[in-house]
Scaffold this active site. Structure first.
Site, PDB file in Angstrom:
ATOM      1  N   PHE A  30       0.823  -1.208   0.000  1.00 59.04           N
ATOM      2  CA  PHE A  30       0.000   0.000   0.000  1.00 59.04           C
ATOM      3  C   PHE A  30       0.861   1.264   0.000  1.00 59.04           C
ATOM      4  O   PHE A  30       0.844   2.052  -0.952  1.00 59.04           O
ATOM      5  CB  PHE A  30      -0.931  -0.053   1.216  1.00 59.04           C
ATOM      6  CG  PHE A  30      -1.535   1.250   1.639  1.00 59.04           C
ATOM      7  CD1 PHE A  30      -2.081   2.125   0.711  1.00 59.04           C
ATOM      8  CD2 PHE A  30      -1.584   1.593   2.984  1.00 59.04           C
ATOM      9  CE1 PHE A  30      -2.649   3.331   1.113  1.00 59.04           C
ATOM     10  CE2 PHE A  30      -2.151   2.788   3.392  1.00 59.04           C
ATOM     11  CZ  PHE A  30      -2.676   3.666   2.462  1.00 59.04           C
ATOM     12  N   ASP A  50       9.820  -6.999  -3.087  1.00 56.06           N
ATOM     13  CA  ASP A  50       8.631  -7.443  -2.357  1.00 56.06           C
ATOM     14  C   ASP A  50       8.491  -8.950  -2.514  1.00 56.06           C
ATOM     15  O   ASP A  50       8.831  -9.499  -3.570  1.00 56.06           O
ATOM     16  CB  ASP A  50       7.372  -6.743  -2.902  1.00 56.06           C
ATOM     17  CG  ASP A  50       6.276  -6.614  -1.862  1.00 56.06           C
ATOM     18  OD1 ASP A  50       5.773  -7.661  -1.395  1.00 56.06           O
ATOM     19  OD2 ASP A  50       5.920  -5.479  -1.525  1.00 56.06           O
ATOM     20  N   VAL A  76      12.919 -10.045   2.534  1.00 57.54           N
ATOM     21  CA  VAL A  76      13.981  -9.277   3.200  1.00 57.54           C
ATOM     22  C   VAL A  76      14.639 -10.028   4.352  1.00 57.54           C
ATOM     23  O   VAL A  76      15.655  -9.580   4.871  1.00 57.54           O
ATOM     24  CB  VAL A  76      13.476  -7.923   3.718  1.00 57.54           C
ATOM     25  CG1 VAL A  76      13.062  -7.029   2.585  1.00 57.54           C
ATOM     26  CG2 VAL A  76      12.367  -8.094   4.745  1.00 57.54           C
ATOM     27  N   LEU A  80      20.476  -9.563   0.639  1.00 58.17           N
ATOM     28  CA  LEU A  80      20.280  -8.952  -0.669  1.00 58.17           C
ATOM     29  C   LEU A  80      21.521  -8.121  -0.988  1.00 58.17           C
ATOM     30  O   LEU A  80      21.965  -7.327  -0.164  1.00 58.17           O
ATOM     31  CB  LEU A  80      19.039  -8.056  -0.650  1.00 58.17           C
ATOM     32  CG  LEU A  80      18.691  -7.293  -1.924  1.00 58.17           C
ATOM     33  CD1 LEU A  80      18.358  -8.257  -3.055  1.00 58.17           C
ATOM     34  CD2 LEU A  80      17.518  -6.346  -1.665  1.00 58.17           C
ATOM     35  N   THR A 109      10.692 -10.734   9.907  1.00 63.82           N
ATOM     36  CA  THR A 109      10.701  -9.686   8.886  1.00 63.82           C
ATOM     37  C   THR A 109      11.186  -8.368   9.465  1.00 63.82           C
ATOM     38  O   THR A 109      11.996  -7.657   8.850  1.00 63.82           O
ATOM     39  CB  THR A 109       9.307  -9.519   8.273  1.00 63.82           C
ATOM     40  OG1 THR A 109       8.916 -10.758   7.672  1.00 63.82           O
ATOM     41  CG2 THR A 109       9.284  -8.425   7.223  1.00 63.82           C
ATOM     42  N   GLY A 119      22.861  -3.801   6.786  1.00 67.36           N
ATOM     43  CA  GLY A 119      24.095  -4.335   6.210  1.00 67.36           C
ATOM     44  C   GLY A 119      24.389  -3.730   4.849  1.00 67.36           C
ATOM     45  O   GLY A 119      25.543  -3.406   4.535  1.00 67.36           O
ATOM     46  N   ALA A 131      10.623   2.365   8.327  1.00 65.73           N
ATOM     47  CA  ALA A 131       9.202   2.620   8.541  1.00 65.73           C
ATOM     48  C   ALA A 131       8.791   1.927   9.822  1.00 65.73           C
ATOM     49  O   ALA A 131       8.429   0.750   9.825  1.00 65.73           O
ATOM     50  CB  ALA A 131       8.387   2.106   7.354  1.00 65.73           C
ATOM     51  N   TYR A 162       4.416  -7.881  16.069  1.00 66.20           N
ATOM     52  CA  TYR A 162       4.569  -6.644  15.297  1.00 66.20           C
ATOM     53  C   TYR A 162       5.147  -5.525  16.170  1.00 66.20           C
ATOM     54  O   TYR A 162       6.140  -4.887  15.804  1.00 66.20           O
ATOM     55  CB  TYR A 162       3.218  -6.234  14.731  1.00 66.20           C
ATOM     56  CG  TYR A 162       3.268  -5.033  13.823  1.00 66.20           C
ATOM     57  CD1 TYR A 162       3.905  -5.091  12.584  1.00 66.20           C
ATOM     58  CD2 TYR A 162       2.653  -3.833  14.185  1.00 66.20           C
ATOM     59  CE1 TYR A 162       3.942  -3.983  11.741  1.00 66.20           C
ATOM     60  CE2 TYR A 162       2.685  -2.725  13.341  1.00 66.20           C
ATOM     61  CZ  TYR A 162       3.332  -2.809  12.133  1.00 66.20           C
ATOM     62  OH  TYR A 162       3.371  -1.711  11.296  1.00 66.20           O
TER      63      TYR A 162
END
Length: 337
Positions: A30, A50, A76, A80, A109, A119, A131, A162
């Protein structure tokens, strides 16, 4: 204010924006997709990452033909290796329906995702944006919430995956800054709404609108007197960009949200009026640890970023209702993509 990435000369003239390579994790979600829109429009090279757990391809389909936009399917929690100038870390399911589906993965996550993007930032020297969330305040005993409030979070409850995951991510960001000198930015996001919200995310704005458009009962939890403050997506994205463009000494955390507070029942009544729906309001038991009050103090954002929301609630709701009305008329095809 010059737009993010631009240069101002001593004579007051503004140079052309600096083109940057920008990584957006959770970029098909979103908020991530709206952020990608702004960055692409501003001429930056954008890599959207994503895993499509809650993000949707439809949110970014209109960007795929842009020469400065690239998308990668990736989780994630796994390393990466990319070369970038800036990182916006938005990857994490943000609604209770989604983050409680797999609470262990939600915590991974937040925590492992933070470690991986930090990193990248350490290796490349990139600025890195986290965020975070107003959920770090839990069920607050201070109102409105200021950034120096440490919160009232239940670390053992169903929302802890969360809440505590995001709190730990903030800890990691500030420890990486202290230990490695990283250029960090941390935003605490309050309730945000707008087009591209997931139709089944269980949040009050999307729930109320879809129920009203379908003529179904509008479900309120508790007595409906708990309060929230709702920020329209475009206002929030402007806050993101201003924070990322601020001086390195402005690390945050900074609250980003609309300080106009409204009871949840009042929101339901406004949705009913704007949709001209005949739906009834019904009441259900309040979920465990659901906060009774949630409203940001945005003094820091005003003073340090020159930022304040500009889209009124009724206007934002009209735009969001138009989006969901179109989805429903299309058979909610986008919710399955």
């Amino acid at each position: 204010m010059a737009y993010p990435g631009s240069l101002r000369y001593g004579n007051g003239m503004i140079a052309q924006p600096v083109r940057k390579r920008v990584l957006v994790t959770g970029g098909a979600g979103f908020l991530g997709s709206h952020l990608c829109d702004r960055l692409v429009a501003d001429g930056h090279d954008v890599l959207c990452v994503d895993n499509y757990f809650t993000g949707r391809r439809d949110n970014i389909a209109h960007l795929l033909a842009a020469p400065n936009f690239e998308v990668m399917r990736h989780d994630v929690t796994l390393p990466l290796h990319v070369e970038v100038d800036e990182i916006f870390n938005l990857a994490c399911p943000a609604s209770p329906v989604h983050y409680q589906f797999d609470p262990v993965q939600t915590t991974k996550t937040s925590v492992m995702g933070a470690i991986n993007v930090l990193g990248i930032a350490r290796r490349t020297g990139a600025r890195v944006f986290q965020a975070s969330t107003s959920e770090v305040y839990g069920d607050p005993t201070v109102h409105p919430q200021t950034e120096d409030y440490r919160g009232n979070v239940n670390p053992l409850g169903p929302r802890a995956c969360y809440d505590e995951g995001k709190r730990c991510a903030e800890t990691l960001f500030f420890d990486y800054r202290r230990q490695h000198g990283l250029r960090i930015k941390v935003a605490r996001i309050f309730n945000t709404y707008g087009p591209r919200m997931h139709p089944n995310d269980g949040r009050v704005v999307s729930n109320f609108i879809i129920q009203a458009l379908r003529g179904e009962d509008i479900t309120l939890y508790g007595n409906g007197n708990q309060t929230r403050a709702f920020c329209y997506a475009s206002d929030l994205i402007e806050g993101f960009l201003r924070l990322m463009a601020s001086d390195d000494g402005v690390t945050g955390p900074i609250n980003l949200g609309n300080p106009h507070e409204i009871p949840v029942r009042g929101l339901a009544e406004r949705v009913l009026a704007l949709t001209a729906s005949s739906s009834r309001i019904v009441f259900r038991p309040l979920p465990q640890d659901d906060p009774m009050q949630r409203c940001p103090d945005i003094t820091r954002a005003r003073e340090l970023l020159g930022w304040t929301p500009t889209v009124g609630l009724d206007e934002g709701l009209r735009r969001t209702i138009e989006y969901f009305d179109a989805l429903l008329k299309a058979g909610l095809k986008s919710s399955r993509s």
